[in-house]
Design a protein around this motif. Structure first.
Motif, mmCIF file in Angstrom:
data_model
loop_
_atom_site.group_PDB
_atom_site.id
_atom_site.type_symbol
_atom_site.label_atom_id
_atom_site.label_comp_id
_atom_site.label_asym_id
_atom_site.label_seq_id
_atom_site.Cartn_x
_atom_site.Cartn_y
_atom_site.Cartn_z
ATOM 1 N N ASN A 1 4.700 82.865 80.836
ATOM 2 C CA ASN A 1 5.923 82.820 80.026
ATOM 3 C C ASN A 1 6.102 81.447 79.389
ATOM 4 N N ARG A 2 5.739 80.392 80.113
ATOM 5 C CA ARG A 2 5.870 79.029 79.581
ATOM 6 C C ARG A 2 4.952 78.814 78.386
ATOM 7 N N ILE A 3 3.717 79.219 78.507
ATOM 8 C CA ILE A 3 2.772 79.018 77.395
ATOM 9 C C ILE A 3 3.093 79.949 76.235
ATOM 10 N N ALA A 4 3.578 81.154 76.539
ATOM 11 C CA ALA A 4 3.963 82.084 75.470
ATOM 12 C C ALA A 4 5.085 81.500 74.615
ATOM 13 N N ASN A 5 5.963 80.708 75.216
ATOM 14 C CA ASN A 5 7.083 80.109 74.488
ATOM 15 C C ASN A 5 6.763 78.730 73.914
ATOM 16 N N LEU A 6 5.549 78.261 74.128
ATOM 17 C CA LEU A 6 5.145 76.943 73.643
ATOM 18 C C LEU A 6 4.727 77.032 72.171
ATOM 19 N N GLN B 1 9.350 83.844 86.889
ATOM 20 C CA GLN B 1 9.376 84.273 88.293
ATOM 21 C C GLN B 1 10.517 85.260 88.536
ATOM 22 N N GLY B 2 11.614 85.100 87.791
ATOM 23 C CA GLY B 2 12.762 85.981 87.964
ATOM 24 C C GLY B 2 12.501 87.431 87.612
ATOM 25 N N THR B 3 11.419 87.686 86.860
ATOM 26 C CA THR B 3 11.099 89.076 86.500
ATOM 27 C C THR B 3 10.785 89.918 87.741
ATOM 28 N N ILE B 4 10.445 89.255 88.837
ATOM 29 C CA ILE B 4 10.193 89.991 90.084
ATOM 30 C C ILE B 4 11.453 90.736 90.519
ATOM 31 N N SER B 5 12.604 90.088 90.372
ATOM 32 C CA SER B 5 13.871 90.743 90.748
ATOM 33 C C SER B 5 14.124 91.997 89.931
ATOM 34 N N LEU B 6 13.805 91.947 88.646
ATOM 35 C CA LEU B 6 14.017 93.121 87.789
ATOM 36 C C LEU B 6 13.230 94.310 88.316
ATOM 37 N N LYS C 1 10.279 89.064 80.679
ATOM 38 C CA LYS C 1 9.641 90.344 81.006
ATOM 39 C C LYS C 1 8.917 90.921 79.788
ATOM 40 N N LYS C 2 9.521 90.749 78.609
ATOM 41 C CA LYS C 2 8.862 91.222 77.378
ATOM 42 C C LYS C 2 7.571 90.447 77.129
ATOM 43 N N ASN C 3 7.616 89.126 77.353
ATOM 44 C CA ASN C 3 6.413 88.307 77.167
ATOM 45 C C ASN C 3 5.290 88.722 78.107
ATOM 46 N N LEU C 4 5.664 89.204 79.272
ATOM 47 C CA LEU C 4 4.674 89.528 80.300
ATOM 48 C C LEU C 4 4.151 90.959 80.220
ATOM 49 N N GLU C 5 4.677 91.743 79.294
ATOM 50 C CA GLU C 5 4.188 93.118 79.140
ATOM 51 C C GLU C 5 2.697 93.120 78.825
ATOM 52 N N LEU D 1 1.477 83.553 88.092
ATOM 53 C CA LEU D 1 1.053 83.964 86.752
ATOM 54 C C LEU D 1 2.259 84.217 85.855
ATOM 55 N N ARG D 2 3.313 84.772 86.402
ATOM 56 C CA ARG D 2 4.486 85.154 85.617
ATOM 57 C C ARG D 2 5.100 83.942 84.909
ATOM 58 N N GLY D 3 5.416 82.920 85.680
ATOM 59 C CA GLY D 3 6.053 81.743 85.107
ATOM 60 C C GLY D 3 5.152 80.966 84.179
#
Length: 401
Positions: free
Chosen positions: A57-62, A155-160, A11-15, A52-54
């Motif tokens: 987040n994947r590329i942000a952590n790459l 994708q789990g950020t949707i639940s938050l 979620k922080k990465n996606l801000e 877009l979320r997943g």
């Protein structure tokens, strides 16, 4: 193992990148089922889908050195657009393999973000095989559309967002293709509230995950055919199956007809343009595949990237099914004034002619006859009965098509 902490980090990465999409009450469904039914509108996400979320987040952590070599993926369309957008943001080259039948709107969306598109194969799995071969040849990073921890966490950020909006929610209804979306949503939701029910929805034409869930072992679909191309996945990933077995309470299926009904319902009643996969959860509620029981329920509207041609077909069939359009083939005498007389009957019945075709050459006709294929705008079942009764009274032979 993916935890709630990984999802919070995502979620922080996606801000300032992914939108916190609207979650609003669906008034008509809520009234029908005497419950509070909400729609989480991921079709309004930047790329038209939750993917877009997943991907981001994947590329942000790459690591930077891996980004420099570029990334490759296989996708039916939505993961492709999410990854292309993320790669553009990180100035990273992206090559996306997509099935040859992928709707033009999705292909164009991927290209608009600067990614290289390769159309290959009849379904996701064939595109996936080609992407893996490309990965080995180019030694670049493969970004899986669902079987990846960072993707699942994104994708789990949707639940938050859902549980922040409605903390006492009782059920979340989620479409299932490969399973990354429901895995992330279920992990986050159950970590926050272990009593919440998470129900998956597959298309009848791609039921591999449902069969696998029942047997607790991967069972691939023999074939895949559904209008919900976003969840048309043939092979079941063992890692995702394990998560789904552990965290998901139930899986149901919906037919293409039920999905089409939901697409039309969301378009007409909620002014939402939704693709097949995005309508699956709503279809499960509409067609009573889910036990609601006077509770608070959220359906994930996962994407809105539907091909305009497909949408046009769904609207057309929906109009016929709801008695707002009547298609007839009428036999009449091929002589001056015959068509005028037929048209007068429709005028007297207040039926508007929207399309007409005149055929006098068919070998099915007797000499001196003609076939008129006609489409009428009508006002319901009783109106259509009136029109057909008037045609019979005037001696016309006709059939409804």
């Amino acid at each position: 193992m993916i935890t709630i902490d990984h999802i919070k980090e995502a979620k922080k990465n996606l801000e300032n990148v992914a939108q916190c999409t609207p979650m609003t009450k669906a008034p008509i469904l809520s009234e029908i089922f005497n419950s509070d039914i909400y729609l989480k509108k991921e079709n309004l996400q930047l790329t038209g889908s939750f993917k877009l979320r997943g991907a981001y987040n994947r590329i942000a952590n790459l690591p930077e050195e891996k980004r420099a070599k570029g990334v490759v993926a296989a996708s039916a369309g939505n993961h492709a657009q999410g990854l292309a957008f993320a790669a553009m943001k990180f100035n990273c080259n992206a090559t996306i393999f997509m099935p040859e039948a992928t709707p033009l709107t999705k292909v164009s969306g991927v290209k608009s973000f600067g990614a290289n598109v390769v159309l290959h194969g009849e379904n996701f799995d064939e595109a996936y095989a080609a992407a893996m071969k490309f990965k080995e040849e180019k030694q670049c990073e493969f970004i899986h559309p669902f079987a990846d921890d960072d993707v699942i966490a994104g994708q789990g950020t949707i639940s938050l967002e859902i549980l922040e909006k409605v903390p006492d929610l009782k059920q979340i209804i989620v479409p299932i293709g490969g399973g990354g979306l429901i895995a992330g949503i279920a992990i986050a939701a159950k970590s926050i509230n272990p009593d919440i029910r998470v129900v998956g929805v597959v298309a009848s034409g791609a039921r591999g995950m449902k069969e696998s869930y029942k047997s607790h072992m991967p069972i691939d679909s023999a074939s895949v055919r559904t209008i919900a191309d976003g969840i048309a996945v043939k092979n079941v990933n063992p890692k995702l199956l394990d998560i789904i077995v552990d965290y998901v309470d139930h899986i149901v299926e919906v037919s293409d007809t039920e999905i089409a009904n939901a697409i039309l319902f969301l378009l007409e009643k909620h002014k939402l343009v939704v693709e097949g996969a995005g309508a699956a959860a709503t279809a499960a509620i509409m067609h009573e595949k889910i036990e609601i029981d006077d509770s608070k329920v959220c359906a994930i509207v996962s994407g809105g990237n539907i091909d305009v041609t497909m949408l046009s077909q769904i609207i057309e069939k929906g109009l016929v099914k709801s008695y707002r359009k009547l298609n007839l083939v009428v036999t009449l005498m091929d002589k001056p004034g015959a068509l005028t007389h037929l048209s007068q009957i429709f005028q007297d019945c207040s039926a508007n002619i929207v399309q007409i075709d005149y055929d006098r050459d068919s070998i099915k006709l007797e000499f001196g006859e003609a076939l008129v294929t006609i489409a009428l705008e009508t006002k319901g079942e009783e109106h259509q009965k009136l029109i057909k009764d008037k045609l019979k009274e005037n001696g016309y032979r006709f059939k409804q098509i």
